[in-house]
Write a protein that holds these residues in place. Structure first.
Motif, PDB file in Angstrom:
ATOM      1  N   ALA A 169      48.900  72.032 -20.310  1.00 37.67           N
ATOM      2  CA  ALA A 169      47.729  71.874 -19.797  1.00 37.67           C
ATOM      3  C   ALA A 169      47.610  71.111 -18.319  1.00 37.67           C
ATOM      4  O   ALA A 169      47.194  71.449 -17.562  1.00 37.67           O
ATOM      5  N   ILE A 170      48.270  69.829 -18.811  1.00 38.04           N
ATOM      6  CA  ILE A 170      48.235  68.886 -17.521  1.00 38.04           C
ATOM      7  C   ILE A 170      49.103  69.343 -16.486  1.00 38.04           C
ATOM      8  O   ILE A 170      48.766  69.329 -15.251  1.00 38.04           O
ATOM      9  N   ARG A 171      50.304  69.883 -16.615  1.00 44.60           N
ATOM     10  CA  ARG A 171      51.237  70.560 -15.777  1.00 44.60           C
ATOM     11  C   ARG A 171      50.620  71.662 -14.876  1.00 44.60           C
ATOM     12  O   ARG A 171      50.647  71.592 -13.791  1.00 44.60           O
ATOM     13  N   ARG A 172      49.595  72.234 -15.651  1.00 46.29           N
ATOM     14  CA  ARG A 172      49.154  73.571 -15.003  1.00 46.29           C
ATOM     15  C   ARG A 172      47.753  73.228 -14.251  1.00 46.29           C
ATOM     16  O   ARG A 172      47.174  73.910 -13.624  1.00 46.29           O
ATOM     17  N   SER A 173      47.134  71.861 -14.414  1.00 47.24           N
ATOM     18  CA  SER A 173      46.287  71.571 -13.950  1.00 47.24           C
ATOM     19  C   SER A 173      46.004  71.100 -12.507  1.00 47.24           C
ATOM     20  O   SER A 173      47.131  70.899 -12.155  1.00 47.24           O
ATOM     21  N   SER A 174      44.800  71.195 -11.839  1.00 44.25           N
ATOM     22  CA  SER A 174      44.686  70.962 -10.343  1.00 44.25           C
ATOM     23  C   SER A 174      45.068  69.545 -10.369  1.00 44.25           C
ATOM     24  O   SER A 174      45.464  68.982  -9.326  1.00 44.25           O
ATOM     25  N   ALA A 175      44.351  68.769 -11.079  1.00 47.08           N
ATOM     26  CA  ALA A 175      44.330  67.367 -11.134  1.00 47.08           C
ATOM     27  C   ALA A 175      44.001  66.792 -12.363  1.00 47.08           C
ATOM     28  O   ALA A 175      43.544  67.477 -13.352  1.00 47.08           O
ATOM     29  N   VAL A 176      44.503  65.460 -12.765  1.00 43.37           N
ATOM     30  CA  VAL A 176      43.986  64.838 -13.883  1.00 43.37           C
ATOM     31  C   VAL A 176      43.513  63.377 -13.761  1.00 43.37           C
ATOM     32  O   VAL A 176      44.083  62.519 -12.711  1.00 43.37           O
ATOM     33  N   LEU A 177      42.491  63.108 -14.407  1.00 50.25           N
ATOM     34  CA  LEU A 177      42.120  61.640 -14.275  1.00 50.25           C
ATOM     35  C   LEU A 177      42.506  60.907 -15.559  1.00 50.25           C
ATOM     36  O   LEU A 177      42.373  61.332 -16.759  1.00 50.25           O
ATOM     37  N   GLU A 178      42.993  59.604 -15.404  1.00 49.28           N
ATOM     38  CA  GLU A 178      43.588  58.669 -16.398  1.00 49.28           C
ATOM     39  C   GLU A 178      42.508  57.619 -16.818  1.00 49.28           C
ATOM     40  O   GLU A 178      42.393  56.812 -15.605  1.00 49.28           O
TER      41      GLU A 178
END
Length: 274
Positions: A139-148
């Motif tokens: 899901a993270i690889r396919r996402s547009s952006a990730v917030l940590e």
């Protein structure tokens, strides 16, 4: 009657029999309690005239000898310390950044009788509706952006989401320094490119992006958003991992107000040696 004195009185009811023998170690609970109070005093940040934001996640570094002596009864001691800290916060007008956490930690660089108290402000985070607390790597690889945010990761897709403290925010952070609707992280697709930006929604305490106060700013892989005491790192999976935000001279993205400077580093207190 001060919170520290009340703590000592409550401790008297616990310190009996086998429990009392534990407290004949070189580090005494009242010393830890006093150090926690000083840590809060030194780290609190002003929210308003009558309210100051205090760290809520504490680590007590102990020598191996003291750790072994105290850790067996750690939960009872932690409960008493937490009660004392809530009383002290109420007396002083402090607001904790989130739920109170205390951890004892064995530290090889400390001799018997010496300890340190470290603290951070760590707000509780509730993910956007329909999102998992722990998104999969796929899901993270396919996402547009990730917030940590701390150890947690939150996937975002176009058009983005609103971050705030209120129940109508898409991503809720229980940080008293954050407004109910604080900042919008907007995600747009332009051809093969992912454009990510942050827009402050008229928050009380403002938003910083990559070290500068910003009303609106483009975000890049590795950009850092700071709201309240919460730090958010932006990851854009389909971008070059080495891409960083542009230098702070990019005036088209930043409000003209000068950034007041970084917050003070987390303090450390050695109860017997400074």
């Amino acid at each position: 009657m001060g919170a520290l004195h009340r703590f000592e009185q409550r401790l008297e009811h616990l310190v009996t029999g086998a429990f009392a023998r534990v407290f004949r170690s070189a580090v005494q609970p009242v010393e830890i309690a006093a150090a926690l109070q000083r840590e809060v005093d030194n780290s609190a940040q002003i929210l308003s005239r009558d309210r100051r934001l205090a760290p809520n996640d504490f680590t007590i570094d102990l020598s191996s000898t003291d750790y072994d002596s105290l850790s067996a009864y750690g939960q009872s001691l932690v409960s008493e310390l937490a009660t004392m800290m809530h009383t002290y916060a109420a007396d002083q007008g402090y607001v904790f950044a989130g739920p109170l956490h205390m951890n004892f930690h064995r530290s090889g660089d400390l001799s018997t009788g010496r300890f340190r108290v470290r603290s951070v402000a760590s707000a509780a985070v509730t993910p956007a509706a329909g999102q998992s607390l722990e998104p999969t790597d796929t899901a993270i690889r396919r996402s547009s952006a990730v917030l940590e945010i701390g150890a947690a990761r939150h996937v975002i897709e176009p058009p983005g989401l609103v971050i705030g403290r209120g129940s109508n925010a898409d991503l809720r952070i229980e940080d008293p320094g954050i407004s109910r609707r604080h900042v919008e992280v907007r995600v747009q697709q332009q051809g093969d490119a992912t454009i990510v930006s942050a827009i402050d929604l008229g928050s009380t305490n403002g938003t910083t992006v990559d070290g500068h106060r910003a009303q609106q700013a483009l975000l890049y892989n590795g950009s850092v958003i700071k709201i309240g005491t919460t730090t958010i790192v932006v990851r854009v999976p389909d971008s070059d991992a080495g891409t960083a935000a542009p230098p702070p001279e990019a005036p088209q993205y930043y409000a003209p107000r000068p950034y007041p400077g970084p917050p003070p580093p987390d303090g450390a207190f050695d109860a017997r040696g400074g």
